[in-house]
Design a protein around this motif. Sequence first.
Motif, PDB file in Angstrom:
ATOM      1  N   THR A  81      39.980  39.160  31.617  1.00 58.87           N
ATOM      2  CA  THR A  81      40.804  38.888  32.795  1.00 58.87           C
ATOM      3  C   THR A  81      41.367  37.479  32.692  1.00 58.87           C
ATOM      4  N   ASP A  82      42.664  37.351  32.888  1.00 55.19           N
ATOM      5  CA  ASP A  82      43.341  36.053  32.847  1.00 55.19           C
ATOM      6  C   ASP A  82      42.852  35.214  34.024  1.00 55.19           C
ATOM      7  N   GLN A  83      42.357  34.024  33.748  1.00 54.21           N
ATOM      8  CA  GLN A  83      41.819  33.157  34.803  1.00 54.21           C
ATOM      9  C   GLN A  83      42.918  32.629  35.734  1.00 54.21           C
ATOM     10  N   ASN A  84      44.162  32.560  35.238  1.00 58.32           N
ATOM     11  CA  ASN A  84      45.275  32.070  36.057  1.00 58.32           C
ATOM     12  C   ASN A  84      45.883  33.162  36.934  1.00 58.32           C
ATOM     13  N   LYS A  86      44.502  36.942  38.019  1.00 59.72           N
ATOM     14  CA  LYS A  86      43.455  37.967  37.908  1.00 59.72           C
ATOM     15  C   LYS A  86      44.014  39.380  37.742  1.00 59.72           C
ATOM     16  N   THR A  89      45.384  41.139  32.155  1.00 57.42           N
ATOM     17  CA  THR A  89      44.307  41.245  31.186  1.00 57.42           C
ATOM     18  C   THR A  89      44.809  40.767  29.837  1.00 57.42           C
TER      19      THR A  89
END
Length: 148
Positions: A81-84, A86, A89
């Motif tokens: 999951t992209d932290q910037n 959510k 992916t």
Amino acid sequence: MPIPIQEVSKLRGLIFKITRVAKKQQHDLPFSATEMNIIGHLDRNTELLPSAIAELEHISAQAISQCLNNLAKANFINRITDQNDKRKTLITLSAYGKTKLSEIKSLRDGWLKKAIDERLEAQEIDLLSQLIPLLEKITAPETKPVLP
């Protein structure tokens, strides 16, 4: 002096042939050519969004999803999951995928080294080594001039 088109065609054909034969020097992996290309993109880019991979491969979202599912089942990729954002992916190579890719590269490099060592004289090997920077220059991404 410009290179004759016949020589360009011959060079392109030989590069293609080397690539084709080298690709046969791989493990018995159950992956399609597109899936192998995806592995290569991830190796060069570390992490990519599925949409970026689909664009690189010129395939649909549905096709990329199927390819990524196959790679995930074989434990070749991770979905993170992209932290910037959510909702997004990121796709990365797994530790197992990196290890297997390293084995594939080693096999291919070994095949090419053996072919060079067995078929070329020392002087020809030196000449081939001198061509590497030229081929890198030809294949380098084009840079666009920056306008003032």
